[in-house]
Enzyme design. Sequence first.
Site, short mmCIF file in Angstrom:
data_model
loop_
_atom_site.label_atom_id
_atom_site.label_comp_id
_atom_site.label_asym_id
_atom_site.label_seq_id
_atom_site.Cartn_x
_atom_site.Cartn_y
_atom_site.Cartn_z
N LYS A 73 61.27 32.35 73.33
CA LYS A 73 60.44 31.38 72.59
C LYS A 73 61.13 31.27 71.08
O LYS A 73 61.05 30.19 70.61
CB LYS A 73 59.19 31.97 72.34
N ASP A 109 50.40 27.99 72.38
CA ASP A 109 49.79 29.37 72.49
C ASP A 109 48.60 29.59 71.81
O ASP A 109 47.56 30.10 71.98
CB ASP A 109 50.78 30.59 72.23
#
Length: 273
Positions: A73, A109
């Site tokens: 990420k 997220d």
Amino acid sequence: MRSYTKDMTDRYVVIGNPVGHSKSPWIHAEFARATGQDMDYGCLEPPLDGFAEAVDAFRASGGRGANVTLPFKQAAFRYCAELSARARAAEAVNTLVLDRSAAFGDNTDGVGLVRDLRTNLGCVLEGRRVLLLGAGGAAQGVVQPLLESGVALLVVVNRTAARARALAARFKGVRGGGYDLLEDGAFDLVVNATAAGLVGALPPIPPRVFARDALAYDMVYGCETPFLAFAREHRVRVSDGTGMLVEQAAESFLIWRGVRPRTDAVRDALRGG
Ligand code: ATR
């Protein structure tokens, strides 16, 4: 190798290492079926030092977008020439849009967590006291969205206290430190964003962190972590991270396809319901 033409089925992947366990291909296949989108979604597992090369190759072959999972990420954040405000706040990217002139990175997220809490679990966040356990990639992605949801207090604690202090310092009004910060005070929502559950460990929290009617939420999905077991033992309502997983996927799907899929059936199926 086939060259990309407009008539080809649009291709997406989840990129991780390891990635074999990922539920994303199944989730997106369900979303595509339910919304009638012509797309294909697979897995890509580059070597740990090969993220950029793998995305370059996927993009050159006509790939239109990707989800990014551990441990890439931060690499995805560095890869993108353009970033959404929420990716910038998280300093991490979990959604790549590759069919533009420059690679665009977003982070779904946090919005996935907030949507699961509010819409699926009926949690009111406005004015609530929230404790976030952990200061790694998973925690980083949810600080800004939690703040934007109107919480009254956000405290971040981590085994390595300096990491929590550094994370908190990036946001106005967030307190951060080690678990010793928890000597007093109770929280309406305790979110476990540590990897402790994956190795069967419990972050060192006293039961008094749970206020009356608190919710204990573990971002890990599909298993009963020691954190959830501990909360249950103290008669605290619990949730694992299945809903967050599905909601962040739905938000990525919306970014790519312009349509928001329903999430309830997919969530129920993942929970075996
Ligand atoms: P992720 O991207 O999943 O957050 P990470 O960046 O490696 O992965 O972060 C893992 C988080 O879990 C960290 O906050 C880590 O604490 P440290 O920063 O002190 O390493 C936390 N963690 C991992 N194992 C833990 C354990 N047994 N008890 C408490 N915290 C733990």
